[in-house]
Write an enzyme that holds these catalytic residues in place. Structure first.
Site, PDB file in Angstrom:
ATOM      1  N   ALA A 164       1.124   4.306  -2.785  1.00  0.00           N
ATOM      2  CA  ALA A 164       0.759   5.679  -2.586  1.00  0.00           C
ATOM      3  C   ALA A 164       1.844   6.288  -3.242  1.00  0.00           C
ATOM      4  O   ALA A 164       1.467   7.364  -3.819  1.00  0.00           O
ATOM      5  CB  ALA A 164       0.536   5.652  -0.899  1.00  0.00           C
ATOM      6  N   LEU A 165       2.843   6.036  -3.100  1.00  0.00           N
ATOM      7  CA  LEU A 165       4.007   7.064  -3.525  1.00  0.00           C
ATOM      8  C   LEU A 165       3.904   6.697  -4.866  1.00  0.00           C
ATOM      9  O   LEU A 165       4.284   7.830  -5.763  1.00  0.00           O
ATOM     10  CB  LEU A 165       5.471   6.581  -3.054  1.00  0.00           C
ATOM     11  CG  LEU A 165       5.575   6.312  -1.322  1.00  0.00           C
ATOM     12  CD1 LEU A 165       7.064   6.088  -1.115  1.00  0.00           C
ATOM     13  CD2 LEU A 165       5.342   7.754  -0.957  1.00  0.00           C
TER      14      LEU A 165
ATOM     15  N   VAL B   1       0.978  -1.185   0.000  1.00  0.00           N
ATOM     16  CA  VAL B   1      -0.022  -0.154   0.090  1.00  0.00           C
ATOM     17  C   VAL B   1       0.818   1.300  -0.023  1.00  0.00           C
ATOM     18  O   VAL B   1       0.574   2.318  -0.752  1.00  0.00           O
ATOM     19  CB  VAL B   1      -1.152  -0.038   1.284  1.00  0.00           C
ATOM     20  CG1 VAL B   1      -1.845   1.203   1.200  1.00  0.00           C
ATOM     21  CG2 VAL B   1      -1.872  -1.216   1.127  1.00  0.00           C
ATOM     22  N   TYR B   2       1.983   1.268   0.774  1.00  0.00           N
ATOM     23  CA  TYR B   2       2.650   2.461   1.092  1.00  0.00           C
ATOM     24  C   TYR B   2       3.702   2.563  -0.615  1.00  0.00           C
ATOM     25  O   TYR B   2       3.648   3.720  -0.914  1.00  0.00           O
ATOM     26  CB  TYR B   2       3.853   2.279   2.085  1.00  0.00           C
ATOM     27  CG  TYR B   2       4.680   3.253   2.192  1.00  0.00           C
ATOM     28  CD1 TYR B   2       4.373   4.440   2.851  1.00  0.00           C
ATOM     29  CD2 TYR B   2       6.180   3.107   1.999  1.00  0.00           C
ATOM     30  CE1 TYR B   2       5.295   5.682   3.016  1.00  0.00           C
ATOM     31  CE2 TYR B   2       7.093   4.355   2.164  1.00  0.00           C
ATOM     32  CZ  TYR B   2       6.621   5.391   2.550  1.00  0.00           C
ATOM     33  OH  TYR B   2       7.351   6.619   2.741  1.00  0.00           O
ATOM     34  N   ALA B   3       4.126   1.523  -1.231  1.00  0.00           N
ATOM     35  CA  ALA B   3       4.639   1.741  -2.640  1.00  0.00           C
ATOM     36  C   ALA B   3       3.652   2.215  -3.455  1.00  0.00           C
ATOM     37  O   ALA B   3       4.004   3.144  -4.464  1.00  0.00           O
ATOM     38  CB  ALA B   3       5.203   0.296  -2.890  1.00  0.00           C
TER      39      ALA B   3
END
Length: 258
Positions: free
Chosen positions: A156-157, A152-154
């Site tokens: 989002a970026l 999810v973090y990757a």
């Protein structure tokens, strides 16, 4: 022109470094964060400019709306969308509340704050939007052996990279610049708050990240990667993106035909 910057996540790390650098350069700063004591201490450092604390939690709709109102109604010359959370863990283990918080802070908030700021910047014919992402945005093709898990973090970026590139093209020639800032591992509290001890890992300073971002704006870079010495590596990524995009047709590709 009077310089007024709004910086999110200004109570620590890259956001604090941005707020301090801009205030030191004579900008008035709206410093957004959740920790009043840290924002007040930041304001006290710069008696010669206005550093205005704005307490807001960008994981909530109310927090985003409060900051968006400032972006829409005050003459910002720079918006730094820096606030973030990571929540590194396997996707199936990531609590829904943490997934929601991450997407709200790192996707919805930057999108909505930029949307609020852009019309005024266009009317004034000047401004800059800096979206702080990270080199993890380019880590999608990494093999399964690469840790930590952070889908999810990757994602989002990666959203911030694509949005910034498309928005920069849309605003070309208007006087409004857009940059996505993609540092690698930075020496801040960010990883410690995720329970990761990176004290033994070489890390870039938050101050160097800010230096790169501001210099990147001067150079006209849309994607600024502070730790990548060979800028042609990035250009090759972008060229490959466009080659794949341009290589499509309305005919079914041969590998999908029985």
């Amino acid at each position: 022109m009077h310089q007024l910057a709004l910086v999110t996540g200004a109570s620590s790390g890259i956001g604090r470094a941005f707020a301090r650098r801009l205030a030191g350069l004579g900008h008035d700063v709206v410093a957004v964060g959740r920790r009043a004591d840290r924002l007040e201490a930041l304001a006290a450092e710069f008696p010669d400019v206005e550093v205005r604390p704005l307490i807001a939690d960008l994981s909530t709709g109310e927090g985003v709306d409060a900051v968006a109102d400032v972006c829409a109604t005050e003459p910002l010359t720079m918006l730094v969308n820096n606030a973030g959370v990571a929540h590194y863990m396997p996707f199936a283990d990531l609590p829904a509340a943490k997934a929601r918080e991450l997407v709200q802070v790192k996707v919805a908030a930057p999108t909505l704050l930029a949307r609020a700021a852009v019309p005024g910047m266009l009317a004034r014919g000047a401004g800059a939007i800096v979206n702080v992402a990270g080199m993890i945005a380019f880590s999608g093709p990494a093999p399964a052996s690469q840790l930590p898990r952070r889908a999810v973090y990757a994602g989002a970026l990666a959203h911030l990279v694509a949005m910034s590139q498309v928005l920069a093209a849309e605003l070309s020639g208007t006087g409004v610049a857009v940059q996505v800032l993609c540092p690698g591992v930075v020496a801040t509290e960010f990883h410690e708050r995720q329970g990761l001890d990176l004290s033994g890992v070489p890390r870039m300073s938050a101050e160097d990240v800010v230096t790169a971002g501001l210099r990147g704006l001067e150079l006209g870079e849309t994607v600024c990667a502070p730790g990548v010495e060979d800028a042609s590596l990035l250009q090759r990524v972008f060229d490959a993106d466009l080659a794949a995009f341009g290589g499509q047709s309305t005919e079914l590709a041969g590998r999908y035909r029985s």
